[in-house]
Design a protein around this motif. Structure first.
Motif, PDB file in Angstrom:
ATOM      1  N   GLY A   2     -33.342  12.931  39.691  1.00 59.99           N
ATOM      2  CA  GLY A   2     -32.112  12.104  39.793  1.00 59.99           C
ATOM      3  C   GLY A   2     -32.479  11.564  39.427  1.00 59.99           C
ATOM      4  N   ALA A   3     -31.136  10.699  39.235  1.00 57.44           N
ATOM      5  CA  ALA A   3     -30.266   8.947  38.519  1.00 57.44           C
ATOM      6  C   ALA A   3     -30.188   8.219  39.589  1.00 57.44           C
ATOM      7  CB  ALA A   3     -28.928   9.223  37.652  1.00 57.44           C
ATOM      8  N   THR A   4     -30.814   7.254  39.485  1.00 57.59           N
ATOM      9  CA  THR A   4     -30.542   6.353  40.493  1.00 57.59           C
ATOM     10  C   THR A   4     -29.874   4.989  40.099  1.00 57.59           C
ATOM     11  OG1 THR A   4     -32.273   4.955  39.921  1.00 57.59           O
ATOM     12  CG2 THR A   4     -32.923   7.115  41.975  1.00 57.59           C
ATOM     13  N   ASP A   5     -29.348   3.633  40.896  1.00 56.17           N
ATOM     14  CA  ASP A   5     -28.569   2.340  40.143  1.00 56.17           C
ATOM     15  C   ASP A   5     -30.032   1.538  39.805  1.00 56.17           C
ATOM     16  OD1 ASP A   5     -29.558   0.854  42.741  1.00 56.17           O
ATOM     17  OD2 ASP A   5     -27.239   1.305  43.269  1.00 56.17           O
ATOM     18  N   SER A   6     -29.600   0.686  39.067  1.00 54.91           N
ATOM     19  CA  SER A   6     -30.875  -0.323  38.840  1.00 54.91           C
ATOM     20  C   SER A   6     -31.512  -1.182  39.859  1.00 54.91           C
ATOM     21  CB  SER A   6     -29.929  -1.284  38.079  1.00 54.91           C
ATOM     22  OG  SER A   6     -28.767  -2.355  39.184  1.00 54.91           O
ATOM     23  N   TYR A  22     -24.471  -1.637  41.189  1.00 57.31           N
ATOM     24  CA  TYR A  22     -25.214  -1.469  40.101  1.00 57.31           C
ATOM     25  C   TYR A  22     -25.762  -0.286  39.372  1.00 57.31           C
ATOM     26  CZ  TYR A  22     -26.346  -5.191  43.973  1.00 57.31           C
ATOM     27  OH  TYR A  22     -26.742  -5.880  44.944  1.00 57.31           O
ATOM     28  N   ASP A  23     -24.798  -0.144  38.861  1.00 60.89           N
ATOM     29  CA  ASP A  23     -24.919   0.842  37.961  1.00 60.89           C
ATOM     30  C   ASP A  23     -25.822   0.597  36.878  1.00 60.89           C
ATOM     31  OD1 ASP A  23     -22.681   2.391  39.797  1.00 60.89           O
ATOM     32  OD2 ASP A  23     -21.439   2.820  37.704  1.00 60.89           O
ATOM     33  N   ASP A  24     -26.294   1.739  35.971  1.00 57.25           N
ATOM     34  CA  ASP A  24     -26.283   1.874  34.882  1.00 57.25           C
ATOM     35  C   ASP A  24     -26.697   2.910  34.225  1.00 57.25           C
ATOM     36  OD1 ASP A  24     -28.700   3.560  36.219  1.00 57.25           O
ATOM     37  OD2 ASP A  24     -30.329   2.547  36.610  1.00 57.25           O
ATOM     38  N   ALA A  25     -27.156   2.826  33.143  1.00 57.62           N
ATOM     39  CA  ALA A  25     -27.043   3.637  31.863  1.00 57.62           C
ATOM     40  C   ALA A  25     -27.129   5.788  32.255  1.00 57.62           C
ATOM     41  CB  ALA A  25     -29.099   4.286  30.463  1.00 57.62           C
ATOM     42  N   ASP A  26     -28.025   5.450  33.470  1.00 56.30           N
ATOM     43  CA  ASP A  26     -28.140   6.734  33.970  1.00 56.30           C
ATOM     44  C   ASP A  26     -27.455   7.152  35.016  1.00 56.30           C
ATOM     45  OD1 ASP A  26     -29.897   5.707  35.670  1.00 56.30           O
ATOM     46  OD2 ASP A  26     -31.590   7.391  35.564  1.00 56.30           O
ATOM     47  N   PHE A  27     -26.288   6.026  35.666  1.00 60.55           N
ATOM     48  CA  PHE A  27     -25.858   6.489  37.132  1.00 60.55           C
ATOM     49  C   PHE A  27     -24.466   5.249  37.124  1.00 60.55           C
ATOM     50  CE2 PHE A  27     -25.182   4.689  41.377  1.00 60.55           C
ATOM     51  CZ  PHE A  27     -25.717   5.878  42.718  1.00 60.55           C
ATOM     52  N   THR A  28     -23.820   6.162  37.450  1.00 61.01           N
ATOM     53  CA  THR A  28     -22.288   5.520  37.707  1.00 61.01           C
ATOM     54  C   THR A  28     -21.486   5.734  38.877  1.00 61.01           C
ATOM     55  OG1 THR A  28     -21.920   5.673  34.992  1.00 61.01           O
ATOM     56  CG2 THR A  28     -20.530   5.649  36.766  1.00 61.01           C
ATOM     57  N   SER A  29     -21.725   5.412  39.677  1.00 58.08           N
ATOM     58  CA  SER A  29     -21.707   6.266  41.551  1.00 58.08           C
ATOM     59  C   SER A  29     -20.109   6.634  41.487  1.00 58.08           C
ATOM     60  CB  SER A  29     -21.875   4.379  42.274  1.00 58.08           C
ATOM     61  OG  SER A  29     -20.599   3.218  41.493  1.00 58.08           O
ATOM     62  N   ALA A  30     -19.016   5.589  40.553  1.00 58.41           N
ATOM     63  CA  ALA A  30     -17.606   6.447  40.494  1.00 58.41           C
ATOM     64  C   ALA A  30     -17.866   7.757  40.383  1.00 58.41           C
ATOM     65  CB  ALA A  30     -16.923   5.373  39.638  1.00 58.41           C
TER      66      ALA A  30
END
Length: 101
Positions: A2-6, A22-30
């Motif tokens: 799974g994806a995780t934040d930075s 802490y969003d990153d390339a593979d994780f967008t919390s919204a």
């Protein structure tokens, strides 16, 4: 996986104060985390075999029937998703994995 934040955090460990920080390339919390108004929303009818006065269950309902044929054991507005009832759940879509730090 799974994806995780930075920081390596998955949605299951999130609270609303972390949304978007802490969003990153593979994780967008919204988009992925229910706590951040993301995730996948589903609705399940809660009629549990009950039917309206015509013998119709929620699975056969369309919005034009809502409230018209309710009876003692069937209230479409409470039980049927199509009538804004049912049980709404949210599932995080990050697949729940965490990175090692």
């Amino acid at each position: 996986l799974g994806a995780t934040d930075s920081l390596g955090t998955s949605c299951s460990a999130y609270d609303s104060t972390l949304c978007g920080l802490y969003d990153d390339a593979d994780f967008t919390s919204a988009d992925m985390c229910c706590i951040c108004s993301g995730g996948a929303i589903t609705c399940n009818d809660t009629d549990l075999g009950a039917t309206d006065s015509l013998g119709t269950s929620c699975s056969a309902y369309d919005s034009t029937l809502c409230g018209l044929y309710d009876d003692a054991d069937f209230t479409s507005a409470d039980m049927c998703c199509i009538c804004s009832g049912g049980a709404i759940t949210c599932n995080d879509t990050d697949l729940g994995a965490t990175d090692s730090l």
